[in-house]
Design an enzyme around this catalytic site. Structure first.
Site, mmCIF file in Angstrom:
data_model
loop_
_atom_site.group_PDB
_atom_site.id
_atom_site.type_symbol
_atom_site.label_atom_id
_atom_site.label_comp_id
_atom_site.label_asym_id
_atom_site.label_seq_id
_atom_site.Cartn_x
_atom_site.Cartn_y
_atom_site.Cartn_z
ATOM 1 N N LYS A 261 20.612 16.750 -23.113
ATOM 2 C CA LYS A 261 19.674 15.879 -23.810
ATOM 3 C C LYS A 261 19.578 16.201 -25.296
ATOM 4 O O LYS A 261 19.371 15.319 -26.108
ATOM 5 C CB LYS A 261 18.300 16.067 -23.180
ATOM 6 C CG LYS A 261 17.822 14.840 -22.454
ATOM 7 C CD LYS A 261 16.394 15.034 -22.016
ATOM 8 C CE LYS A 261 16.214 14.264 -20.732
ATOM 9 N NZ LYS A 261 15.287 14.806 -19.810
ATOM 10 N N ARG A 262 19.691 17.488 -25.595
ATOM 11 C CA ARG A 262 19.493 17.897 -26.977
ATOM 12 C C ARG A 262 20.482 17.239 -27.928
ATOM 13 O O ARG A 262 20.197 17.022 -29.078
ATOM 14 C CB ARG A 262 19.575 19.427 -27.100
ATOM 15 C CG ARG A 262 18.220 20.074 -27.159
ATOM 16 C CD ARG A 262 18.334 21.571 -27.065
ATOM 17 N NE ARG A 262 18.772 21.979 -25.735
ATOM 18 C CZ ARG A 262 19.790 22.786 -25.507
ATOM 19 N NH1 ARG A 262 20.488 23.280 -26.507
ATOM 20 N NH2 ARG A 262 20.122 23.123 -24.278
#
Ligand code: GLU
Length: 490
Positions: A261-262
């Site tokens: 996600k980052r």
């Protein structure tokens, strides 16, 4: 009747089995796609099964979203919670009685057992194993408790879980993508298959359902490959056949680390909301792992139903390249008719007062940007100037090359004059007129007339041509914007 011991199911039956604990991951969507393609091509069945046994983390809102995103992608299933089917229900939370029956069988046959070890005890054992340089695994303390002790513990209300006895052996299976896989189950401790009779866990429910739903092939992400030997042992314990497995490679970030996600969006809905088209996502996702072996890179769902094959799915991780998605999306955007594209774009233009333009002119705005549009959510910042009363931009943007303020002013006054005088205000006539006049204005380069004009109309460094913009703005607004620009100059 299903043959319990051998996978001789003639019909191809595959399933996509998401856990509704969050939005549909783009990797999950690709798993669904591969299953859909495999089943559809082979005239088999594609089944949607919702794995919502984790009560705390599962939420109906995620089930709804997963379903609506899959529908949006155009992947239809033959059996599932919403459409039913002969092996339903297709939501695991509605199948608890079924799992209970099979848990009872395993307990009765002593292939599973109650484990009363407390979390603290387990943690202490784990620490001890690790300090001795051993890989931590359950040590089997409760494996052979007598029925008496079990009954006593249960009566006393001692907390327990149900563990499955892992037999120590080498498990091998042929994975359609990874080839022969061998796994030493000696590395595993007895696994927990249920918190209690009403709360079965993932490995167990998957095995029961794959069997009862007569799944022929399990096509899923490679993150599940280490689960396969565990699940095969449970299948053996229950006398079930083994489905054929195919584990598809995971997505990697461009730095080849596992996609997280980052580093960008991972939910399919994020891409949907950003204005990526389902056709582009399908095309993009299939190429993440599947290699057609030719130069061809545009594939519609219909093409893929014919051409897809698991044999051409690569083993190594698939690098997620957003530029390729943008490229494909641009391609599918350009393929749309202007009417369809306009409809798709309208939700992205809600912040503007669209009423000031006729529907035809709204289409013209979209048409002017169709060729350069990569995703629909880029549109508002490209076309906002059409809807603004006054534009704000830096004066120096009006300057082409070596022009000074007075030349810019002269250029704009020239444009204003010729545009005031002309009657024909359509794109084609404006182009003819302005190109001719630009050459008269400065024979060296048309930019001396056209650049300041385009900036005066758009307020932007990059935009559609001044001819397209002027036609849409209409004569009055066009002249007004040129006058506003002139006022900025000394
Ligand atoms: N429910 C599992 C998941 O969402 C998938 C199980 C499987 O495909 O076997 O990761």
């Amino acid at each position: 009747m299903v043959n319990k011991t051998k996978n001789n199911i003639e019909e191809i039956r595959v399933r996509f089995a998401p856990s509704p604990t969050g939005p549909l991951h783009i990797g999950g969507a690709r798993t669904a796609l591969f299953n859909y393609l495999f089943a559809t091509q082979k005239k088999g069945s594609f089944i949607l099964r919702i794995e919502d046994t984790d009560k705390e983390r599962s939420d109906q809102k995620w089930t709804d979203e997963i379903i609506s995103e899959l529908v949006w992608l155009g992947l239809e299933w033959n059996e599932g919670p919403d459409v039913g089917g002969k092996f339903g229900p297709y939501k695991q939370s509605q199948r608890l009685d079924i799992y209970k029956k099979y848990l009872e069988i395993l307990l009765q046959e002593k292939k599973a057992y109650y484990c009363f070890c407390s979390p603290d005890e387990l943690e202490a054992k784990r620490q001890d194993q690790m300090s001795r340089g051993l890989a931590p695994k359950y040590d089997g303390t409760c494996r052979d408790l007598s029925d008496q002790i079990i009954q006593k513990n249960i009566k006393e209300g001692k907390k327990s879980v149900i563990r499955f006895k892992i037999s120590q052996k080498k498990i091998t299976f042929h994975d359609l993508i990874r080839g022969d896989v061998e796994f030493d189950t000696g590395l595993l401790g007895d696994i927990i298959i249920a918190k209690n009779m009403e709360t079965p866990l993932f490995h167990f429910t998957v095995v029961v359902d794959d069997f009862l739903m007569q799944i022929s092939h399990v096509i899923r992400g490679e993150d599940h490959i280490s689960n396969t030997p565990r699940q095969m042992l449970i299948q053996e314990a229950l006398g079930f056949y083994h489905p054929i497995y195919a584990h598809i490679p995971l997505f990697l970030n461009p730095d080849r680390a596992k996609m997280s996600k980052r580093q960008g969006d991972v939910a399919l809905k994020d891409y949907h909301d950003k204005g990526y088209l389902p056709e582009a996502l399908i095309n993009f996702m299939v190429l993440l792992g599947w290699n057609p072996g030719t130069e061809k890179e545009i594939f519609t769902l219909q093409d893929l139903i014919k051409e897809f094959s698991l044999e051409k799915v690569q083993k190594s991780g698939a690098v997620f390249n957003i530029q390729r998605l943008d490229y494909l999306n641009g391609y599918y955007i350009r393929e749309k008719s202007i009417g369809t594209l306009t409809k798709l774009c309208l939700p992205y233009l809600q912040e503007f007062n669209l009423e000031q333009y006729s529907p035809k002119n709204i289409e013209k705005i979209i048409e002017a940007y169709k060729a350069r549009l990569k995703k629909l959510s880029d549109l508002p910042q490209m076309v906002d100037f059409f809807f603004k009363e006054t534009l704000t931009y830096e004066k120096k943007l009006l300057t082409w090359k070596d022009m000074g303020d007075s030349q810019v002013k002269e250029s704009l006054e020239y444009s204003s004059k010729i545009l005031s005088e002309t009657k024909k205000f359509d794109k084609k006539s404006l182009e003819e007129l302005l190109v001719k006049e630009a050459e008269t204005f400065n024979s060296k380069n048309r930019g001396y007339l056209l650049w300041p004009l385009r900036v005066a109309l758009s307020g932007k460094e990059a935009s559609a041509s001044p001819f397209e913009i002027a036609e849409i703005l209409g004569k009055e607004k066009t002249i007004q914007r040129i006058q506003q620009a002139i006022l900025m100059l000394p």
